[in-house]
Structure formats: C-alpha cells, structure tokens
Scaffold this active site. Sequence first.
Site, PDB file in Angstrom:
ATOM      1  N   HIS A 201       1.008  -1.187  -0.107  1.00 20.36           N
ATOM      2  CA  HIS A 201      -0.137   0.173  -0.015  1.00 20.36           C
ATOM      3  C   HIS A 201       0.950   1.108   0.002  1.00 20.36           C
ATOM      4  CE1 HIS A 201       1.089   1.039   4.408  1.00 20.36           C
ATOM      5  NE2 HIS A 201       1.031  -0.116   4.488  1.00 20.36           N
TER       6      HIS A 201
ATOM      7  N   ARG B 135      -5.961   1.157   3.861  1.00 18.50           N
ATOM      8  CA  ARG B 135      -4.855   1.637   3.082  1.00 18.50           C
ATOM      9  C   ARG B 135      -4.607   0.594   2.107  1.00 18.50           C
ATOM     10  NH1 ARG B 135      -3.146   0.159   8.106  1.00 18.50           N
ATOM     11  NH2 ARG B 135      -1.341  -1.219   8.682  1.00 18.50           N
TER      12      ARG B 135
ATOM     13  N   GLU C  48      -1.378  -6.534   7.917  1.00 18.65           N
ATOM     14  CA  GLU C  48      -0.061  -6.255   8.463  1.00 18.65           C
ATOM     15  C   GLU C  48      -0.034  -7.160   9.496  1.00 18.65           C
ATOM     16  OE1 GLU C  48       2.939  -6.125   8.472  1.00 18.65           O
ATOM     17  OE2 GLU C  48       3.240  -3.964   7.747  1.00 18.65           O
TER      18      GLU C  48
ATOM     19  N   HIS D  38       0.665  -5.458   2.910  1.00 21.66           N
ATOM     20  CA  HIS D  38       1.434  -4.705   3.407  1.00 21.66           C
ATOM     21  C   HIS D  38       2.870  -5.275   3.585  1.00 21.66           C
ATOM     22  CE1 HIS D  38      -2.418  -2.956   5.260  1.00 21.66           C
ATOM     23  NE2 HIS D  38      -2.841  -4.236   4.874  1.00 21.66           N
TER      24      HIS D  38
END
Length: 339
Positions: free
Chosen positions: A94, A143, A197, A267
């Site tokens: 991202h 994100r 993440e 991520h």
Amino acid sequence: MAAGVYNQAIGAFQSHSLVNNFNHQQKFNNIGRLVVTKDFISSNCLSRKNFSVIQCIASQTSEVDTASSSSRSKTSARDTHTKSNEAALILVRHGESLWNEKNLFTGCVDVPLSKKGIDEAIEAGKRISSIPVDLIFTSALIRAQMTAMLAMTQHRRRKVPIIVHNESEQAREWSQIFGEDTRKHSIPVITAWQLNERMYGGLQGLNKLQTAERYGKEKVHEWRRSYSIPPPNGESLEMCAERAVAYFRDQIEPQLLSGKNIMISAHGNSLRSIIMYLDKLTSQEVISLELSTGIPMLYIFKEGRFIRRGSPIGPTEAGVYAYTRRLALYRQRLDDVLQ
C-alpha cells in the site's frame, strides 16, 4: 483447538463463496447452503485443505481478455503435475499511510493513505496499466483497499474494481449485480484479514523513535526485524507468515493455476511472507527484504513455478512486457483496441 479449526474452515468456505457469488448472481434463497457444525469438524478432523478453493471465477472473454482455463486444484499448484496457463501475479505494498507519515507503528490499526500515499497508488496503477488483472485480493485494512482501487483507475481496460460482500445473507443479496455487461466490465475485489499487516501489539500507535529511546534501539530492532520474536502482545513475522502463506496457497494459488491474473494489495510483512514462499527464501534472507510503498512487483506463474520479473518502471516502459509473449500480445491488443 476444535474452535480454531472450525473458524479456519468457515473462513475458507466463505472466501470460496466470495468468488463464486460474483459471477453467479442469484437470489440467496435459491443457493444451496452448507451447514457445518463444530462437532462435525472435530470428529472428522477437517482441515483447510478440504475447503480449498476448487472453483475459479467463470472466465469472461472479450477481444482483449483471452486468458481462461477451467483447471481446478485441491492442492497447492506446486504439488500438482497439471500443466497450467501462464498467469501474471502483481504484488503491491500500500501507499504511504497517515501513520507512516507520522512515523508511528501502525500494524492492524485501520489508517487511510496520506496525500503522498494516494499519489503512490496512482503511480503504481500507471506502472501496471498494460498488465492484465482478472481478480484482486486485498487485506481487510483501508490503506490496502484504497491502493488497489486507486491503482485500477489508471488501468487501460477501464474495468471497475468492486469489493465483494459476503459477510451476511443480506450483504450478498443487496450487493448483487444484475447487468451482465456491467459484470463483464467489473473486477472482483476480495478482502481477507489473513493478508493484514502483522499485529504490533503494545507498539501500535507509538512513535518509532520514542519507542527506541524508551526500550533501546537493539530491542526495538529485534522486535521489528527478527523472524520469530514478537513485540509485546503482538505477532512475529513467523506468525504473520503462517496465516498469509496459508491463505495464499489455499485461496490465491488455485486461481493462478486456472489462468487468472491476480493483483494483491497488502502490507510490508504479509507481502514479505508471500515473497518468502514464492522465492523460497530462508528466515534469515526474508528479514533483510525491504518493500517500498506503492511499488508493484511482477511474477509470472507458469507450469507450477513463480518467476520473478521485478517492477515495471512506468506506463511507457516496454521491457516488462517482453518477458513473455502473452503479455506482449495483451499489450498489443490494448494498443489496437484503445488507440
């Protein structure tokens, strides 16, 4: 333990339904249901493998989109001898988030992109604008989803990315697409928490420099860069890799085996975990791997092997399309149709 297996099985079944539901829109009361109980799973030792995605998205052909296959697999593509179509796999971390900008530990806190991150996502889209994308996987965090959506606004095919909602009967029914032509010009986006993440536990929301001053640079470096040591109440890279790679093998790899071109927007740590699997890196090699925000990486999946091709440089860069004849032909068709 039975509860854990139950949750894994249901999660895999729901992910399969996400893909299937997008291309076979029906009233929910006409769809056959699978009822699974904890007792059934416990007594039959059901594993994720039993719920692997074995039915891929129905191919939608056009004068540009020519790649399709009905191959199905219950095992990892690397473990099968079935010859597969060539497929593109795009990985993109991202763009910069508002907490990246503030140098804060983010982890699983759901923070949006910064202005720079929005620009990075758009630039990533330009870099992959002539690479086919049939299906998108993102994490459950905004994100990563923003990055995927913004990137696809730059794609030359102009297909619309649409998040598939399968969290409830009502969500499935209310998000149906009834226009056949509209469906053909859409790209399903599947969100999965397994691609999130890694969870930074007690570090989330703390300033990285201040945390190093408080706990010591060596300790913080150990939490951030070791493979098996987690931060306080958080996940290690090893723990993140366990869930991310399992999801990739069970849900994404069968789609590649069928010939689908996939983009994953996720991520730093979940993507490092997947790259560790793709490139067969050791635990020592992966901890030194750095991924820049908003820079896509291209792999070619062919005959059960992942071939790393690096990152496209820009929308006019030709080298990446010369890696395979299929990508070169795809780009040529785009040029012919869209000029």
